[in-house]
Enzyme design. Structure first.
Site, PDB file in Angstrom:
ATOM      1  N   GLU A   1      36.348  42.780  53.550  1.00  0.00           N
ATOM      2  CA  GLU A   1      35.886  41.801  52.452  1.00  0.00           C
ATOM      3  C   GLU A   1      35.562  42.751  51.351  1.00  0.00           C
ATOM      4  O   GLU A   1      35.946  42.489  50.165  1.00  0.00           O
ATOM      5  CB  GLU A   1      34.620  40.859  52.848  1.00  0.00           C
ATOM      6  CG  GLU A   1      34.130  40.229  51.541  1.00  0.00           C
ATOM      7  CD  GLU A   1      32.861  39.366  51.514  1.00  0.00           C
ATOM      8  OE1 GLU A   1      32.496  39.435  52.716  1.00  0.00           O
ATOM      9  OE2 GLU A   1      32.486  38.914  50.712  1.00  0.00           O
TER      10      GLU A   1
ATOM     11  N   ASP B   1      30.537  39.815  55.061  1.00  0.00           N
ATOM     12  CA  ASP B   1      29.392  39.791  55.008  1.00  0.00           C
ATOM     13  C   ASP B   1      29.013  38.710  56.154  1.00  0.00           C
ATOM     14  O   ASP B   1      29.730  37.717  56.309  1.00  0.00           O
ATOM     15  CB  ASP B   1      28.670  39.520  53.596  1.00  0.00           C
ATOM     16  CG  ASP B   1      28.677  40.975  52.985  1.00  0.00           C
ATOM     17  OD1 ASP B   1      28.406  41.787  53.408  1.00  0.00           O
ATOM     18  OD2 ASP B   1      28.628  40.660  51.820  1.00  0.00           O
TER      19      ASP B   1
ATOM     20  N   TYR C   1      45.447  34.151  26.765  1.00  0.00           N
ATOM     21  CA  TYR C   1      45.577  34.564  25.332  1.00  0.00           C
ATOM     22  C   TYR C   1      46.341  33.995  24.397  1.00  0.00           C
ATOM     23  O   TYR C   1      46.206  33.562  23.275  1.00  0.00           O
ATOM     24  CB  TYR C   1      45.492  35.858  25.225  1.00  0.00           C
ATOM     25  CG  TYR C   1      44.238  36.575  25.724  1.00  0.00           C
ATOM     26  CD1 TYR C   1      42.996  36.268  25.095  1.00  0.00           C
ATOM     27  CD2 TYR C   1      43.931  37.565  26.648  1.00  0.00           C
ATOM     28  CE1 TYR C   1      41.508  36.920  25.341  1.00  0.00           C
ATOM     29  CE2 TYR C   1      42.747  37.904  27.078  1.00  0.00           C
ATOM     30  CZ  TYR C   1      41.833  37.733  26.383  1.00  0.00           C
ATOM     31  OH  TYR C   1      40.484  38.209  26.883  1.00  0.00           O
TER      32      TYR C   1
END
Ligand SMILES: Nc1ncnc2c1ncn2[C@@H]1O[C@H](COP(=O)(O)OP(=O)(O)OP(=O)(O)O)[C@@H](O)[C@H]1O
Ligand SMILES: [Mg+2]
Lengths: 528, 367
Positions: free
Chosen positions: B197, B249, B96
């Site tokens: 995870e 996964d 920013y």
């Protein structure tokens, strides 16, 4: 019993006036302006005079839609005794000799007079003085259509104190000004493109046009010449034989035709099977037909001469197109002389690009024949076909494009598709030259466009770097606590070094390549 | 360890050298080690990814590099200023701080507008460039990123003088700080570390008290791990010799996440030596698990084209070229099927626990 009668020529043309472009009150008004302007240009530039033409259209009777047309030029004028015939006898012309004119038929003025008198029953008013004449002649003339001869209603002479020369004509006719206005404007503007050496002032009921002279350079005046043996027909030969009392065939050929010397004439006559020493006048009608046939077939003639022609030339075309079309760039080509059927011709082409030419999906086509702008019957013109079939994509042109094409054919005989002189017929030789001329001009355009592309690329490259200079200089200066302006200056120098040119140069080039209208925007933006 | 001011000097020096070139009218060029796959070296012995010798040259006067050059200089200034002012911005702060619109009026008077950067990815990338080019790590600059990591389990740490016992967080968890090296580990009584995870599975295991039953430290970084989390796991393994197990996964993305914990990432290969845990083991899910644990078809998902492409990429990575992995990936490519960790509920909710115990006890993991 049948009764035979000859329809007088003038009467025939009065009845079939659409053949000469006088279809209705709109076309007639436009055609009147055309005939008068073209006569004026013929009477000036052909004789080395810079044309100044003044035109006025005024409403004479609104109810009857009568308008008057006045045209005045500074040309060579018409001898007083010739004025009645010039205005009152169909097929009376000084332009039958072989050289390039706008006028060809000896008909234009008479159609104007005939149309005027048949719609308003008013005579034509003519005032004229020849070069150095000490008198100005004024006539009021109508045409006796049955006799094909002038009726002189009034004749006056004035002393020519100021040695004025030129011709002024005024006619009153039924004309649709509002209908013809746009065409007349187009016609005059297009005339100014091809004749930028002319000054044309037009005043109409609600339209004033001042087409200024853009150059004092005139195209070379055409020389006058004899016909080419391939170009004549049986009737012309008969006409010529009337003046050849006592000549042998050999003498007849060498005297009356262009570039036919004794050697050429002998070789031809031998090839055609005629006795060179036979009397020319002794030819039977059958022999005459055979002679003309052989003259057309013979391949041994020299090419027709081109100095009877008066092409405009690239320089003038460029001046005209830039001034009137507001084009950013114009590329013009004048091809070498060629011939068809014994008539010499030259094709000129110009492509005008950018500037005030509005982009469109098809090039704007400006057609000219012997410097006459052709406005009607575009679809019937071979030039339209040539332009439509042209592969523009090979020349870096992507449509819509701000593109105008000028095609000019000059010849001692323009093969018009009709007596209205509005479209050029499909003649293979001319079509081919048009293609080549357009190709030559388009090649120059391609070069220009790719140069422009490159300059633009370089300029964009400059922007890519330059836009970061301030940001980089600021940040480096904060990090190092060194002077920002010096860092920025050096970064700019590095960019110039990289591009191999200075910013000033770059801007100069890029500006020269952007169109006038864009430049205006730019200066505006800079002023803000 | 060097102090922040020494790092500042190194950064300033780099900026000075660029400026010096400009002052001498030479094109400023940044020499930056290339953070690309081709410049990522698989160090077989150390079992981690390392940065190769390839350097890229970022030139100001290169049409394709000018913008990046500007961004790099801008970021360098932001970091230098932060150190000078003794503040500790996040990478998002820097994004920013540096984001504004450059307005350039060209000599034809046309205005060109361009943002210094649009996405945070762009500003993040130049931070990493500056790290490798100057050899000053982001942590050393005092620039932090969002830390996603949290832990639960038998471990006590000290942060700014406060002792925090990660076994006393109930259903919540202890969030890892930005600089995990400043975190003092007071006491560890765990048997192993289990890295999960997904946050949802982590929370389930916390609620079901799996960690206390197993005496394990549970960690998650919610997907692709940040540097602090990886660094912390590395410390647990290196300093306390705790075995580290990873659960993801059963698809190429999960497998790659495991490899990041274990060997490091392509983008941050220069940090592997601090961040990688070469001893980490992969528990699952594997492609073989689908049959081995009789996972019901209801839980099996068809692989997408993207999954397949990613799997083919993994096959080409040297650190996946181990028979166990090629076997798994090829099986995946053959069946084109994937499963999420949630698929283990196929035999009841408690089955997840049985699965983990089975894998760990019986050493059914991939190294
Ligand atoms: N403004 C003029 N100045 C001098 N001579 C003129 C002028 N207008 C006409 N003439 C003469 O009058 C003749 C007849 O003109 P007219 O317009 O009828 O025929 P043209 O121009 O020869 O052929 P076209 O039928 O093609 O117009 C011309 O050949 C020319 O000699
Ligand atoms: Mg005429």
């Amino acid at each position: 019993m049948y009764s035979y009668e000859a329809l007088p020529v003038a009467e025939w043309f009065r009845r079939n006036r659409e053949l000469a472009g006088f279809h209705n009150s709109t076309r007639a008004l436009y055609q009147t302006i055309r005939e008068l302007v073209e006569n004026s240009l013929d009477a000036t530039e052909t004789y080395g005079i810079l044309p100044t033409i003044f035109l006025r259209v005024a409403v004479e009777d609104e109810q009857k839609s009568w308008v008057s047309v006045y045209a005045e030029d500074n040309g060579i004028g018409i001898p007083g005794n010739e004025i009645p015939n010039v205005f009152g006898r169909v097929f009376y012309s000084s332009k039958y000799r072989i050289k390039q004119h706008r006028g060809v038929f000896g008909l234009g003025l008479k159609m104007v007079v005939l149309y005027a008198q048949s719609t308003t029953n008013k005579p034509v008013l003519v005032r004229s003085a020849t070069l150095k004449s000490d008198k100005i002649y004024e006539y009021q003339i109508m045409i006796d259509t049955n006799a094909n001869s002038p009726i002189i209603l009034d004749r006056r002479e004035y002393p020519n104190k100021y040695r004025w020369h030129g011709t002024a004509v005024k006619v009153v006719l039924e004309g649709n000004w509002l209908g013809a206005k746009k065409r007349i404007e187009d016609y005059l503007r297009r005339t100014a493109i091809i004749a930028p050496y002319a000054e044309i002032v037009f005043k109409g009921p609600d339209m004033d046009l001042w087409l200024k002279r853009r150059t004092t350079k005139l195209p070379p005046a055409p020389k006058e010449g004899l016909p080419h043996p391939k170009s004549v027909d049986v009737d012309t030969i008969k006409q010529m034989l009337l003046d050849s009392r006592g000549m042998t065939l050999l003498e007849f050929l060498t005297e009356n035709f262009d570039a036919v010397g004794e050697g050429t004439a002998k070789a031809f006559l031998e090839w055609a099977g005629f006795n060179p020493n036979a009397k020319a006048t002794a030819l039977t009608p059958e022999e005459l037909v055979r002679l003309v046939e052989k003259m057309k077939q013979y391949e041994g003639w020299r090419r027709p001469r081109a100095d009877w022609l008066s092409p405009v030339g690239g320089e003038l075309l460029e001046i005209g197109a830039k001034a009137i079309l507001g084009a950013e760039a114009v590329f013009a080509v004048t091809r070498k002389p060629e011939s068809y059927g014994g008539h010499p011709f030259i094709v000129e082409a110009a492509v005008a690009w950018g500037g005030q030419i509005p982009p469109s999906d098809k090039p704007l086509l400006l057609r000219y024949a012997n410097k006459i702008p052709l406005l009607y019957d575009e679809g019937a013109d071979v030039a339209r076909k040539v332009v439509d079939e042209f592969h523009w994509d090979n020349y870096k042109v992507k449509f819509p494009a701000p593109l105008a094409v000028i095609i000019h054919v000059c010849s001692t005989k323009i093969p018009y598709a009709s007596a209205g002189k509005e479209a050029i017929a499909e003649v293979a030789e001319i079509e081919k030259e048009m293609r080549l001329a357009l190709r030559d001009a388009a090649k120059k355009l391609r070069l220009y466009l790719s140069r422009k592309e490159k300059e633009m690329e370089l300029f964009n490259k400059y922007i890519t770097f330059a836009k970061y200079v301030d940001e980089i200089a600021h940040n480096l200066s904060v990090i190092t606590r060194l002077e920002k302006s010096i860092i920025a200056q050096n970064l700019h120098k590095l960019i110039e070094k990289k591009l191999g040119t200075t910013v000033d140069e770059l801007v100069k080039h890029t500006l020269s390549l952007t169109s006038a209208s864009q430049q205006e925007e730019v200066t505006e933006a800079m002023a803000q | 360890m060097s102090s922040r001011s020494e790092f500042l000097e190194r950064l300033e020096k780099w900026g000075y050298n660029l400026t010096k070139a400009v002052l001498e009218l030479e094109e400023p060029v940044m020499e930056i080690p290339a953070r690309t796959l081709s410049n990522t070296i698989w160090d077989e012995k150390a079992k981690m990814l390392k940065l190769g010798p390839e350097k890229m040259h970022r030139r100001f006067l290169d049409m394709k590099e000018a913008r990046r050059f500007m961004q790099t200089v801008l970021m360098l200034r932001l970091i230098v200023e932060a150190i000078r002012e003794d503040v500790y911005p996040t990478i998002r702060d820097l994004y920013y701080n540096g984001k504004h619109t450059i307005v350039f009026k060209d000599p034809l008077g046309r205005a060109h507008r361009e943002n210094t950067w649009d996405e945070q990815d762009e500003s993040n990338a130049v931070i990493e460039d500056i790290e490798v080019a100057t050899n000053v790590l982001r942590e050393e600059m005092g620039v932090s990123a969002d830390v996603k990591g949290k832990i639960v389990g038998p471990i006590v740490v000290r942060s700014q003088g406060y002792e925090l016992d990660a076994s006393k967080f109930g259903e919540t968890a202890l969030s890892l700080p930005v600089n995990v090296d400043a975190l003092e580990i007071v006491k560890v009584e765990a048997a192993y570390v289990l890295v999960v995870e997904k946050d949802a599975i982590f929370q389930r295991l916390v609620r079901e008290k799996f960690w206390s039953q197993e005496n394990a430290i549970l960690v998650t970084a919610k997907g692709m791990p940040d540097r602090a989390t990886r660094r912390f796991i590395r410390r647990l393994n290196e300093e306390y010799k705790l075995p580290v197990y990873v659960l993801t996964d059963g698809d190429p993305y999960g497998w790659y996440i495991y490899s990041v914990y274990k060997s490091g990432s392509i983008k941050l290969s220069y940090e592997s030596e601090r961040l990688a845990t070469p001893e980490a083991k992969f528990l699952g899910l594997t492609a073989t698990d689908i049959d081995a644990y009789k996972i019901s078809d209801n839980y099996v998902i068809a692989a997408t084209d993207r999954d397949v492409k990613r799997a083919q990429e993994l096959l080409r990575y040297p650190w996946f070229q181990k028979s166990e992995w090629t076997k798994e990936i090829n099986l995946f490519l053959k069946k084109k099927k994937k499963v999420e960790i949630e698929a283990l509920s196929t035999h009841g909710l408690k089955f997840l626990h049985d699965y983990l115990r089975d894998k760990i006890r019986n050493k059914k993991f991939i190294d």
